[in-house]
Scaffold this motif. Structure first.
Motif, PDB file in Angstrom:
ATOM      1  N   GLU A 307      -2.695   1.640   9.034  1.00 64.50           N
ATOM      2  CA  GLU A 307      -2.349   1.403   7.635  1.00 64.50           C
ATOM      3  C   GLU A 307      -1.532   0.122   7.521  1.00 64.50           C
ATOM      4  O   GLU A 307      -0.464   0.080   6.912  1.00 64.50           O
ATOM      5  CB  GLU A 307      -1.575   2.590   7.060  1.00 64.50           C
ATOM      6  N   ARG A 310      -1.642  -0.773   3.696  1.00 66.76           N
ATOM      7  CA  ARG A 310      -1.335   0.327   2.781  1.00 66.76           C
ATOM      8  C   ARG A 310       0.125   0.751   2.881  1.00 66.76           C
ATOM      9  O   ARG A 310       0.733   1.137   1.881  1.00 66.76           O
ATOM     10  CB  ARG A 310      -2.253   1.523   3.054  1.00 66.76           C
ATOM     11  N   PHE A 314       0.008  -1.711  -0.662  1.00 63.61           N
ATOM     12  CA  PHE A 314      -1.314  -2.082  -1.168  1.00 63.61           C
ATOM     13  C   PHE A 314      -2.180  -0.831  -1.250  1.00 63.61           C
ATOM     14  O   PHE A 314      -1.943   0.160  -0.558  1.00 63.61           O
ATOM     15  CB  PHE A 314      -1.969  -3.119  -0.261  1.00 63.61           C
ATOM     16  N   GLU A 315      -3.197  -0.910  -2.079  1.00 68.95           N
ATOM     17  CA  GLU A 315      -4.041   0.267  -2.288  1.00 68.95           C
ATOM     18  C   GLU A 315      -5.075   0.431  -1.182  1.00 68.95           C
ATOM     19  O   GLU A 315      -5.507   1.547  -0.888  1.00 68.95           O
ATOM     20  CB  GLU A 315      -4.733   0.153  -3.654  1.00 68.95           C
ATOM     21  N   THR A 316      -5.476  -0.692  -0.572  1.00 65.12           N
ATOM     22  CA  THR A 316      -6.490  -0.658   0.484  1.00 65.12           C
ATOM     23  C   THR A 316      -6.027  -1.524   1.659  1.00 65.12           C
ATOM     24  O   THR A 316      -4.959  -2.129   1.621  1.00 65.12           O
ATOM     25  CB  THR A 316      -7.837  -1.196  -0.035  1.00 65.12           C
ATOM     26  N   GLU A 322      -6.588  -7.331  -4.415  1.00 66.11           N
ATOM     27  CA  GLU A 322      -5.560  -6.777  -5.293  1.00 66.11           C
ATOM     28  C   GLU A 322      -4.715  -7.861  -5.967  1.00 66.11           C
ATOM     29  O   GLU A 322      -3.929  -7.562  -6.856  1.00 66.11           O
ATOM     30  CB  GLU A 322      -4.671  -5.821  -4.502  1.00 66.11           C
ATOM     31  N   SER A 357       2.954  10.323   1.968  1.00 64.35           N
ATOM     32  CA  SER A 357       2.330   9.122   1.410  1.00 64.35           C
ATOM     33  C   SER A 357       2.411   9.074  -0.114  1.00 64.35           C
ATOM     34  O   SER A 357       2.595   8.013  -0.706  1.00 64.35           O
ATOM     35  CB  SER A 357       0.877   9.027   1.861  1.00 64.35           C
ATOM     36  N   ARG A 358       2.304  10.228  -0.774  1.00 66.12           N
ATOM     37  CA  ARG A 358       2.308  10.214  -2.237  1.00 66.12           C
ATOM     38  C   ARG A 358       3.684   9.886  -2.822  1.00 66.12           C
ATOM     39  O   ARG A 358       3.804   9.528  -3.995  1.00 66.12           O
ATOM     40  CB  ARG A 358       1.831  11.580  -2.765  1.00 66.12           C
ATOM     41  N   PRO A 362       5.252   2.037  -3.671  1.00 63.44           N
ATOM     42  CA  PRO A 362       4.270   0.983  -3.346  1.00 63.44           C
ATOM     43  C   PRO A 362       4.874  -0.403  -3.591  1.00 63.44           C
ATOM     44  O   PRO A 362       4.698  -0.988  -4.660  1.00 63.44           O
ATOM     45  CB  PRO A 362       3.112   1.282  -4.304  1.00 63.44           C
ATOM     46  N   ARG A 365       2.382  -3.327  -4.750  1.00 61.00           N
ATOM     47  CA  ARG A 365       1.861  -3.166  -6.105  1.00 61.00           C
ATOM     48  C   ARG A 365       2.962  -3.302  -7.146  1.00 61.00           C
ATOM     49  O   ARG A 365       2.736  -3.807  -8.253  1.00 61.00           O
ATOM     50  CB  ARG A 365       1.154  -1.816  -6.234  1.00 61.00           C
ATOM     51  N   MET A 433       3.163   8.731  -6.474  1.00 66.48           N
ATOM     52  CA  MET A 433       2.160   7.689  -6.686  1.00 66.48           C
ATOM     53  C   MET A 433       1.473   7.806  -8.039  1.00 66.48           C
ATOM     54  O   MET A 433       1.133   6.804  -8.658  1.00 66.48           O
ATOM     55  CB  MET A 433       1.114   7.745  -5.570  1.00 66.48           C
ATOM     56  N   ASP A 434       1.294   9.037  -8.526  1.00 65.11           N
ATOM     57  CA  ASP A 434       0.649   9.220  -9.828  1.00 65.11           C
ATOM     58  C   ASP A 434       1.511   8.699 -10.971  1.00 65.11           C
ATOM     59  O   ASP A 434       1.023   8.523 -12.093  1.00 65.11           O
ATOM     60  CB  ASP A 434       0.343  10.702 -10.057  1.00 65.11           C
TER      61      ASP A 434
END
Length: 727
Positions: A307, A310, A314-316, A322, A357-358, A362, A365, A433-434
């Motif tokens: 990772e 990530r 980053f998302e990916t 991004e 992770s959640r 981030p 981002r 993260m949400d």
């Protein structure tokens, strides 16, 4: 008819109608051997050369060569007047044939070495004209490419301190010199941005920034004499937007060495936190050292973390895509933060690595989001000509504080402060993260409030402190206010209708709450005890009053405190209350309770009293109370003499509010106390906020667009219609 003592008009004997200057004689005096004669001639020239027709005659008489000679060789005031004259000649687009490398070198030399302000002004004005002249040049010029920034580069190579001296002039006490210096800096920047290669212009801009141009211009923007420098300052602000826009429009491309180095720098800064975390977890530094000595570290370094990107937020694992929305500007902002706050960055990565992770913040981002927020806040996409137009249209005395945005110059510091505010809010709200979009919106509101609300003279470090100390609760209140205003604009009448409905519901809710207080009943002091022992009442007897279950009668009775306890824990049964008032006979309820303030106002009164007025019934028991009547129109059964049916003496302001407004609402009258009104508003506002939070803005009546009717192609008649559910 012309006087005979005047010579005939001709090119060689032309008189300026306004100044009565003989051009041929003036040109001749410019070549005099006496400095005093030359000085007077060029002094007159500077006030006339700005007239294009005069300039044509001056050049035709051979004056341009002599003016160029004085510009190259004169000194003192003669030189100052010559420079001013030459600058004004170039302003009317004349004399370009004399602009060559020798002249440019002389001008650069004067800017670097000469201390006199009047000479520096003229030299800088000539430089501005040379740099700003179109690159196509004059076809008649022997050196058509001697224009733009590149025309100065040979001279700057000889006088490398040119830019440093130029920036230092921005601190001069002479506002005209500051304006000239800034105008020249603007010309150099604009030319470099427009014509230099992508690899060259960023280096020049960085050079200016390293010399302190940002701080110098920032100070000038905060100065009280801003109006004297308005135009060059406004141009610098516009150029700052141009730079930001160009950086944003450059897509991130790992094929470019600079972009690749920036990404690698972020990655390398992050690996230290991973190594530290592994060392702490393993607790064996010597073992790590042994692995390095055996070459195992080389193998490990080639095998990337699964990772790698990530874990940075980053998302990916392909971060390049991004940066699409913010381009290389977003890359620069993130890289600047990592470089200037490396310890904070590594510490945060280490903290986040221990969380699921959640729940990890981030970082990357968040950084890109703050860049985007600042870009929108400062309206960077706005045309650089719009500010100038606004300045011309608006009253400068009023508009300067709104038109100039000194904080824009401290973009990097604002980005760091906004990013740190994001981190703080993430922790304070225990976000996951949400919740990312919600946090971004909070930061947007924070920046709009603090940065947007900052006065022109507010220092950037004060803004940073305010961003760092802004309370979350206050931020949420701002969010709700803005949300309500947004929906107000979108829904207008619909939202007003919802608000009215909720206000009515809130009134009914509070009415029920107040009525339940009456149904529960309460103890009150007896009037004679209050009169004898003060507002608090000190007698052994007390009055208990309670509303009947059918809400039609008010029952009451007097009891000994010792039997029930005056603390209210024990109360008489409703059937034990010997007296009652039919509420249909009540005409009015009056009180000395304040309707504006809280208990502090009531506390100054000798006693709180609620008086229930009404009309006597067939029973004579109510007439025992003394009458302090006045004639009223009755709301009960029939009209007659109004009497006092009952007097209540509440022990607190809250209890008085509950009973007074409870009785009024039972009589279908409006509540009057501030406490009840505040409660109604509170309930109504909460109801509105809950509804707003549960409705998307996009739901606002299709935003004016008619929904597309679905096609019936491929459908048959095999369907049924449910009245409750639809098709």
């Amino acid at each position: 008819m012309r006087p005979t003592n005047f010579p005939p008009l001709s090119r060689s004997r032309h008189f300026n109608a306004m100044e009565n200057v003989n051009v041929a004689e003036l040109v001749e005096r410019l070549g005099s051997d006496e400095d005093a004669v030359r000085k007077m001639a060029v002094f007159k020239l500077q006030s006339n050369i700005g007239d294009p027709s005069f300039a044509d005659l001056f050049i035709a008489e051979g004056g341009l060569t002599r003016l160029r000679y004085l510009t190259l060789h004169a000194s003192g005031n003669t030189l100052a007047y010559s420079l001013t004259s030459f600058a004004r000649l170039l302003d009317v687009d004349k004399g370009w044939e004399c602009v060559d490398e020798e002249l440019v070198e002389r001008i650069v030399e004067l800017i670097v070495t000469h201390p006199l302000v009047n000479i520096l002004r003229g030299a800088m004005s000539i430089c501005v004209s040379v740099v700003s002249h179109p690159h196509s040049g004059d076809r008649n010029s022997p050196q058509p490419d001697m224009f733009g920034f590149r025309a100065l580069k040979p001279a700057i190579a000889i006088y490398p301190q040119f830019l440093e001296m130029l920036v230092s002039r921005l601190s001069s006490a002479d506002h005209a010199l500051c304006a000239n210096a800034l105008q020249l800096i603007n010309s150099l920047m604009r030319d470099s941005i427009t014509y230099d290669s992508e690899a060259e212009w960023p280096k020049f801009i960085q050079r200016l920034q390293d010399l302190g141009v940002i701080r110098a211009v920032y100070v000038l923007m905060q100065d009280s004499a801003l109006q004297d420098l308005a135009h060059p300052l406004l141009e610098f602000q516009s150029l700052t937007k141009v730079l930001l826009r160009k950086w944003k429009e450059i897509p991130l491309n790992q094929e470019k060495a600079e972009h690749r180095r920036a990404l690698k720098g972020i990655h390398l800064a992050s690996t230290k936190s991973v190594d530290d975390g592994n060392a702490i977890a393993g607790g064996n530094v010597n073992a790590e050292k042994e692995k390095k000595e055996k070459g195992e570290d080389t193998k490990r370094s080639k095998k990337h973390h699964p990772e790698k990107w990530r874990r940075l937020g980053f998302e990916t694992e392909s971060p390049t895509a991004e940066f699409y929305g913010v381009g290389f500007l977003g890359m620069m902002d993130l890289a600047d933060y990592v470089r200037s706050h490396q310890d904070e960055f590594q510490k945060m990565l280490l903290e986040q690595s221990s969380k699921p992770s959640r729940q990890r913040c981030p970082i990357a981002r968040a950084s890109l989001a703050v860049t985007s927020i600042l870009y929108e806040h400062f309206e960077v996409d706005k045309s650089d000509m719009d500010d100038s137009k606004n300045y011309m249209l608006m009253d400068s005395r009023v508009s300067l504080d709104r038109l100039f945005r000194p904080l824009l110059l401290h973009w990097t510091r604002l980005h760091v402060a906004g990013l740190q505010a994001f981190f703080r809010l993430w922790k304070a709200t225990a976000a996951e993260m949400d919740d990312l979009d919600k946090l971004v919106e909070l930061v947007r509101i924070l920046i709009e409030s603090v940065v947007g609300g900052a006065a022109r003279t507010k220092e950037v470090h004060d803004v940073e402190e305010e961003l760092a100390g802004f309370e979350y609760q206050r931020l949420r209140e701002l969010q709700m206010e803005l949300l309500e205003l947004t929906y107000e604009d979108a829904w207008g009448q619909h939202l007003s209708q919802v608000r009215e409905e909720l206000q009515h519901e809130a009134l009914q809710f509070v009415k029920e709450q107040r009525t339940r207080c009456l149904l529960r009943g309460a103890w009150f002091s007896i009037e004679k005890d209050v009169a004898a022992s003060g507002a608090g009442g000190g007698g052994r007897n007390a009055q208990f009053v309670q509303l009947s279950h059918n809400r039609r009668y008010l029952h009451f009775g007097t009891f000994n405190r010792d039997d029930y306890g005056y603390d209210g824990r024990r109360v008489p049964e409703l059937d034990a209350l010997p007296e009652k008032i039919d509420l249909s006979t009540v005409s009015s309820v009056v009180s000395n309770i304040s309707t504006e303030t809280s208990s502090s106002t009531t506390a100054r009164q000798p006693a709180t009293k609620i008086t229930i007025h009404g009309y006597s019934s067939t029973s004579e028991k109510h007439s025992r109370q003394p009458s302090t009547t006045r004639e009223r129109s009755g709301t009960g059964a029939g009209a007659g003499t109004e009497i006092i049916l009952l007097t209540l003496r509440p022990s607190s302001h809250s209890e008085a509010s509950e009973w007074l407004d409870g009785l009024l609402m039972l009589l279908n009258q409006q509540p009057i106390t501030a406490e009840t009104s505040k409660l109604i508003d509170l309930v109504g506002n909460y109801g509105l906020k809950i509804r707003l939070l549960n409705v998307r803005f996009d739901d606002a009546t299709f935003a004016g667009e008619v929904p597309v009717v679905p096609s019936r192609k491929g459908l048959d008649e095999d369907y049924f219609y449910d009245v409750c559910g639809g098709v």
